[in-house]
Each structure stands twice: as C-alpha cells, then as structure tokens.
Design a protein around this motif. Structure first.
Motif, PDB file in Angstrom:
ATOM      1  N   MET A 167      17.793   6.289  22.732  1.00 34.94           N
ATOM      2  CA  MET A 167      17.504   6.830  24.064  1.00 34.94           C
ATOM      3  C   MET A 167      17.928   8.291  24.152  1.00 34.94           C
ATOM      4  N   GLU A 180      15.433  10.372  22.472  1.00 31.71           N
ATOM      5  CA  GLU A 180      14.192  10.450  23.235  1.00 31.71           C
ATOM      6  C   GLU A 180      14.287  11.505  24.342  1.00 31.71           C
ATOM      7  N   PHE A 184       1.425   9.043  25.520  1.00 31.36           N
ATOM      8  CA  PHE A 184       1.028   7.636  25.399  1.00 31.36           C
ATOM      9  C   PHE A 184       0.270   7.125  26.618  1.00 31.36           C
ATOM     10  N   ILE A 185       0.047   7.989  27.630  1.00 32.25           N
ATOM     11  CA  ILE A 185      -0.574   7.521  28.856  1.00 32.25           C
ATOM     12  C   ILE A 185      -2.093   7.657  28.747  1.00 32.25           C
ATOM     13  N   PRO A 231      -1.271  12.899  37.498  1.00 25.09           N
ATOM     14  CA  PRO A 231      -0.256  13.877  37.893  1.00 25.09           C
ATOM     15  C   PRO A 231      -0.872  14.894  38.873  1.00 25.09           C
ATOM     16  N   PHE A 238      12.599  15.824  26.873  1.00 27.47           N
ATOM     17  CA  PHE A 238      12.952  16.592  28.079  1.00 27.47           C
ATOM     18  C   PHE A 238      14.026  17.656  27.824  1.00 27.47           C
ATOM     19  N   SER A 270      14.872  13.542  38.023  1.00 26.47           N
ATOM     20  CA  SER A 270      14.263  14.861  38.120  1.00 26.47           C
ATOM     21  C   SER A 270      13.007  14.846  37.248  1.00 26.47           C
ATOM     22  N   PHE A 271      12.229  15.895  37.314  1.00 31.94           N
ATOM     23  CA  PHE A 271      11.022  15.933  36.478  1.00 31.94           C
ATOM     24  C   PHE A 271      10.542  17.362  36.353  1.00 31.94           C
ATOM     25  N   PHE A 286      18.486   1.116  28.929  1.00 29.04           N
ATOM     26  CA  PHE A 286      17.623   1.965  29.756  1.00 29.04           C
ATOM     27  C   PHE A 286      18.419   2.685  30.841  1.00 29.04           C
ATOM     28  N   ARG A 306       6.650   8.861  35.252  1.00 30.87           N
ATOM     29  CA  ARG A 306       6.300   9.275  33.901  1.00 30.87           C
ATOM     30  C   ARG A 306       7.540   9.418  33.014  1.00 30.87           C
ATOM     31  N   ARG A 307       8.608  10.021  33.577  1.00 30.66           N
ATOM     32  CA  ARG A 307       9.843  10.160  32.801  1.00 30.66           C
ATOM     33  C   ARG A 307      10.411   8.795  32.444  1.00 30.66           C
ATOM     34  N   ARG A 308      10.400   7.936  33.453  1.00 28.02           N
ATOM     35  CA  ARG A 308      10.945   6.594  33.255  1.00 28.02           C
ATOM     36  C   ARG A 308      10.172   5.862  32.153  1.00 28.02           C
ATOM     37  N   TRP A 309       8.843   5.980  32.206  1.00 29.02           N
ATOM     38  CA  TRP A 309       8.025   5.281  31.202  1.00 29.02           C
ATOM     39  C   TRP A 309       8.277   5.847  29.817  1.00 29.02           C
ATOM     40  N   THR A 310       8.442   7.153  29.737  1.00 30.69           N
ATOM     41  CA  THR A 310       8.681   7.769  28.428  1.00 30.69           C
ATOM     42  C   THR A 310       9.898   7.140  27.773  1.00 30.69           C
ATOM     43  N   ALA A 311      10.986   7.023  28.539  1.00 30.81           N
ATOM     44  CA  ALA A 311      12.208   6.435  28.000  1.00 30.81           C
ATOM     45  C   ALA A 311      12.011   4.946  27.722  1.00 30.81           C
ATOM     46  N   ASP A 331       5.997  17.753  31.857  1.00 37.02           N
ATOM     47  CA  ASP A 331       6.634  16.797  30.951  1.00 37.02           C
ATOM     48  C   ASP A 331       5.586  16.233  29.994  1.00 37.02           C
ATOM     49  N   LEU A 368      16.525  11.091  34.776  1.00 35.31           N
ATOM     50  CA  LEU A 368      15.513  10.205  35.361  1.00 35.31           C
ATOM     51  C   LEU A 368      15.402  10.369  36.877  1.00 35.31           C
ATOM     52  N   TYR A 387       5.466  11.599  38.853  1.00 36.11           N
ATOM     53  CA  TYR A 387       6.209  12.416  37.884  1.00 36.11           C
ATOM     54  C   TYR A 387       7.510  11.716  37.501  1.00 36.11           C
ATOM     55  N   HIS A 388       8.167  11.142  38.508  1.00 34.02           N
ATOM     56  CA  HIS A 388       9.386  10.384  38.214  1.00 34.02           C
ATOM     57  C   HIS A 388       9.061   9.193  37.332  1.00 34.02           C
TER      58      HIS A 388
END
Lengths: 149, 276
Positions: free
Chosen positions: B241, B244, B274-275, A70, B249, B265-266, B212, A83-88, B270, B263, A80-81
C-alpha cells in the motif's frame, strides 16, 4: 445435466450518471445480459470498499463499480475521492490474488446507454469464461453459509 | 557519556523543570532483548529508562490514551523517525496537537543507537524528506516480488494459507498507533461488514480492511507484524500500500503535520490506468 454457468455480477453505480446510463440502455431497448444486479448509490464517493467485499462474501462472481466521468460529479468531486480509493483498493485486491476480471471500475455517463450495455456484455462474457469464483466460494462454504446474491 | 545516560538526564531535566508531565520511554523487558513501554512522572525514576538497539516499538500510540493530552500539558516521548512521522499523521488527522509532544528522537542503525537533533516533530522534516527519497529508491520486498510473479490463483492460495492462521485477536490493531477509531469497522454489527466467525473468509476480510485503512497512513514501524502471534506477514500488505500511494500520488505518510491525508484529498490529474 447441470445448467450452464451464469455469472452473478453486482454493480455499484451512482444515481446521477451510471444509473441514468443503465436507464437509458433500458429505455433504448438495448439488450444486455441479465446477470448484473444493480445497486444504486448517491455517488461513487459513497461506495466503500466494504461493499465490494460484501458482494464477494455473498457469493458474487464479479463486481462492477461505476460512476460519473471525472469532472461530471453531481457533488463536484465525489468521484475524484473514489478514484484514489479504488487505486489503493485495486492494488490491494490484485496483491492478495483476486483476479483482475473479478473487479472492474468504469466511468459511464447518463448519455452512455450503449457503453453500459456493451460493458455489461463484455464483463459478463469475461467472467463466464473464467467460471465461478471458486477460490472465494470455498471460503464462503467453510463458514456454513450459502451464496445468496 | 553514553546515549542512554544522555537521554536519561534529558528526561530528568524535562520532568524537573515541569516542561513535561510525563516521559514515555522504554524500560527493561522480561528477557534481555525485550523492551517494554514505561511511563515516568517522577524525575527520580528516569534511571529506569533504557535506550539501545532493542528499542524498536513505536510508542506514539500511547499518546492517544484517553485524557492524557486533555489538560494541554506536554508529554515527552522516545521516537524513531517513523515515530515522528506517526506524530505528524496523528496531528494532521486532528488526533493530537504536536505542540504538546516533546520528541526525544533517536535512530537505530544496526546494533547502535544514534541521537537525533530536535525537540518538535517539525524539526525532523528535513530528515523525513530524505527518507522519502530513500523509500522511493528502495526495491520492493523480496517476497513481494515473488508474489507479483505468481498467478492470481497462486497469490490467493498464499494469502489464504497465511490468513487461515489468523485468530482474530486484533493484536495488530491494538499495536498500531494509527488504529485510533473508537469504533472499528470490524466491531460494527449493523451492518456486519466483516465475518466474525473464526473462518478464513472473515480473516481475509479483516486483513484486507486493515491494510486498506492504513493505505497512505502506515509508517512501516513494524508494530503489527511484531504483535502478530501467528506471524502473518502483515508488513507485506502495508508495504504494498505504501508503494502504491508513493508511486501513484507521490505521498509519503507523515512528511509533516500539514500533509493532507491521501484518501481524503485528490488531484484532478490523478492517474487512472485501470478504469474502463
């Protein structure tokens, strides 16, 4: 005698960080397992969850998705985008019973050749222990196609 | 005056004074407990409108019928609070202009129907904010908790069983007011992301993609589960979902029409547990 199981892992990586990190691992002559197939993309923001499903559809035992840390994105905020997608998507995969060791996400910079080699080492070992993704392979077999990763 | 009578006359007034060109509401269905959407343009037809506890379908999706709102005229529509949230999301995704939507708001509580004050989607924002807090406090579905306690292999087997029944009729997609893509990912054949044969593999892929794509957009109206001819518990995926995006968020879909899609925006801070 059958051959010992070797996992097939597909890695979706961004070209600016993780791919460069993988390159560094190579030029530094670091040794890591040859089980990973690297797919290079412009940015983690370009990595659709469809890619992960496609990899499994083609018989992958594991998937790695990796990009810039990041703040380091070449395009400023693609990761960043992502990361959100992966979270979901990670939550969804977990909820539908895809085991945690099958899909991994990481940040690996262009300077982290060692991290890349070590990560590939550890996830390959983890999936080798877990064995082939039989539950998914059974679904693939029903369709009459064969694993082709 | 019964609530049904009250709403019929309101619909009649709106059509008579020309402030709307159409009223989208509920009419008698084929059985006593079924309601079907009706589209009224003649003030004399407003007697056909029904409003009772059986009016559960979210009608918002009908507003996206091609060309309906193209003439800048307004349409009145019967909406529950989740229906109003749908309007907010569709507006934030530039699919319609909320100024063209006159809301006939109602709320079903058990067997009774309650009238809701307001005519514009934004009038309902305080109500929706309250519902967000309520949703946060709401425990997960009983079945969700049961699934979370299973091993991944057991969960996979559960969903494999459910998805094996899917006939890919895409009724869930047709019934969902959020599925407005002109060309759905599943209809794409270059590349063919989702296996289209009627095997469990493609069914699994389709249902994962559907869930998704609704992450942070689903208002939990229940249209999809209701439409599914083989009773796959689609709402479990959608609810998971929703939970989540709410916990990770703090996003409650459709809070107002200026809300950024979750999805698209960010925030720099955040969570990422898990990364590696």
């Amino acid at each position: 005698m059958s051959e010992p199981f070797e996992p097939k892992i597909v890695a979706f990586v961004c070209t600016y960080c993780t791919y460069a990190g993988a390159d560094l691992a190579g030029t530094s002559r670091l040794k890591y397992p040859p089980n990973v197939r690297i797919v290079r993309l412009p940015c983690t923001g370009r990595i659709s969850p469809m890619f992960i499903l496609k990899a499994f559809q083609k018989g992958a035992d594991g998937v790695l998705v990796s990009g810039c840390h990041p703040g380091d994105c070449h395009f400023d905020h693609g990761n960043y985008h992502a990361r959100r997608r992966w979270t979901a998507f990670n939550a969804l995969l977990h909820f539908t019973g895809v085991p945690e060791e099958r899909v991994k996400f990481s940040w690996i910079s262009a300077a982290e050749g060692i991290k890349f080699a070590e990560l590939i080492d550890s996830i390959t070992e983890e999936i080798r222990q877990a064995g082939p993704f039989e539950q998914y392979h059974k679904l693939i077999a029903e369709t009459g196609s064969v694993a082709s990763v | 005056m019964s609530i049904q009578q009250q709403y019929r006359s309101r619909a009649k007034e709106l059509l008579q004074d020309g402030s709307v060109k159409m009223v989208i509401g509920y009419g008698e269905g084929t059985t006593a407990t079924r309601r079907r959407p009706i589209f009224i343009t003649n003030p004399d037809d407003t007697d056909r409108l029904v409003l009772d506890a059986a009016c559960k379908t979210n009608l918002a999706g009908y507003l996206l019928r091609e060309g309906l709102l193209a003439d800048q005229k307004s349409v009145a529509i019967f909406l529950s609070p989740s229906g109003v949230r749908t309007i907010n999301i569709l507006a934030s995704e530039s699919q319609l202009s909320s100024a063209q939507v006159v809301v006939l708001g109602f709320q079903i509580q058990g067997d009774t129907v309650k009238a809701l004050e307001g005519t514009k989607a934004s009038d309902f924002s305080p109500l929706i904010a309250k519902r967000k807090e309520k949703r946060k406090a709401q425990p997960s579905h009983e079945m969700t908790r049961k699934l979370e306690q299973m091993t991944p292999a057991e969960r996979f087997a559960f969903w494999e069983g459910e998805f094996s029944r899917c006939i890919k009729c895409y009724a869930c997609r047709a019934a969902c007011p959020m599925c407005w893509c002109r060309r759905c990912v599943v209809d794409n054949n270059q590349p063919q992301w989702v296996n289209t044969s009627s095997h469990t593999l493609g069914n699994l892929e389709w249902n994962l993609v559907r869930a998704f794509h609704l992450a942070g957009r689903c208002v939990e109206c229940g249209n999809c589960s209701e439409a599914c001819p083989v009773n796959i518990p689609l709402h479990l995926l959608n609810r998971r979902m929703t939970e989540e995006v709410l916990t990770a968020f703090d996003h409650y879909p459709g809070a107002d029409e200026h809300q950024e899609p979750v999805l698209a925006s960010f925030r720099k801070d955040d969570p990422e547990t898990f990364i590696l």
